[in-house]
Scaffold this active site. Structure first.
Site, PDB file in Angstrom:
ATOM      1  N   GLU A   1       0.667   9.580  -5.762  1.00 52.18           N
ATOM      2  CA  GLU A   1       1.219  10.925  -5.602  1.00 52.18           C
ATOM      3  C   GLU A   1       2.113  11.286  -6.788  1.00 52.18           C
ATOM      4  OE1 GLU A   1       2.163  12.822  -1.795  1.00 52.18           O
ATOM      5  OE2 GLU A   1       2.275  10.757  -1.007  1.00 52.18           O
TER       6      GLU A   1
ATOM      7  N   HIS B   1      -7.038   0.540  -0.721  1.00 54.60           N
ATOM      8  CA  HIS B   1      -6.295  -0.453  -1.511  1.00 54.60           C
ATOM      9  C   HIS B   1      -7.165  -1.705  -1.474  1.00 54.60           C
ATOM     10  CE1 HIS B   1      -2.048  -2.338  -2.335  1.00 54.60           C
ATOM     11  NE2 HIS B   1      -2.945  -2.683  -3.247  1.00 54.60           N
TER      12      HIS B   1
ATOM     13  N   THR C   1       0.818  -1.222   0.000  1.00 53.13           N
ATOM     14  CA  THR C   1       0.000   0.000   0.000  1.00 53.13           C
ATOM     15  C   THR C   1       0.854   1.274   0.000  1.00 53.13           C
ATOM     16  OG1 THR C   1      -1.803  -1.185   1.071  1.00 53.13           O
ATOM     17  CG2 THR C   1      -1.864   1.228   1.189  1.00 53.13           C
TER      18      THR C   1
END
Length: 137
Positions: free
Chosen positions: A42, A68, A34
């Site tokens: 990002e 996730h 994750t």
């Protein structure tokens, strides 16, 4: 140049042992971790903003809220896509929708926010913080 709603970015990689949950310590299994999915999200957002920045500017992540939802094994390709959903008046804060995929479908979704910064001022703030910390020790 003004950042527009709808601007998109993308980042991709292949899952290796180094980007698994067990490698980073966020889990005990060897599937895409994750923290790496979040970093990829990002990164997708960051790449979408680069054409709008001059050499004195950068961006920093200020908020991320993601799920996730599916595991990805070592060897599969993964990628994240970002889309600008809002730009504040003055263009300093940018909101994104982010989605991560593997070769079988969606593995994560969420929102992300970035702020445009002046690199020199931001780095000075960090240096000042370090100096204060050292002085307090």
């Amino acid at each position: 140049m003004e950042i527009k709603v709808g601007t998109r970015g993308k980042m991709e990689m292949t899952v290796t042992k180094e980007v698994t949950a067990s490698a980073v310590g966020s889990g005990a299994v060897e599937v895409f971790g994750t923290p790496f999915m979040i970093g990829m999200m990002e990164g997708a957002a960051l790449t979408s903003l680069q054409p709008f920045l001059d050499e004195t500017q950068g961006t920093v992540g200020t908020n991320i809220n993601v799920s996730h939802t599916a595991p990805t094994p070592i060897g599969m390709k993964v990628w994240a896509e970002s889309e600008v959903t809002n730009v504040t008046a003055g263009g300093k804060i940018i909101d994104f929708k982010v989605t991560a995929y593997d070769e079988m479908g969606v593995i994560g979704t969420g929102t992300h926010q970035r702020a445009i910064i002046r690199n020199d001022a931001f780095l000075k703030k960090a240096a000042d913080k370090l100096a204060q910390w050292k002085a307090a020790k």
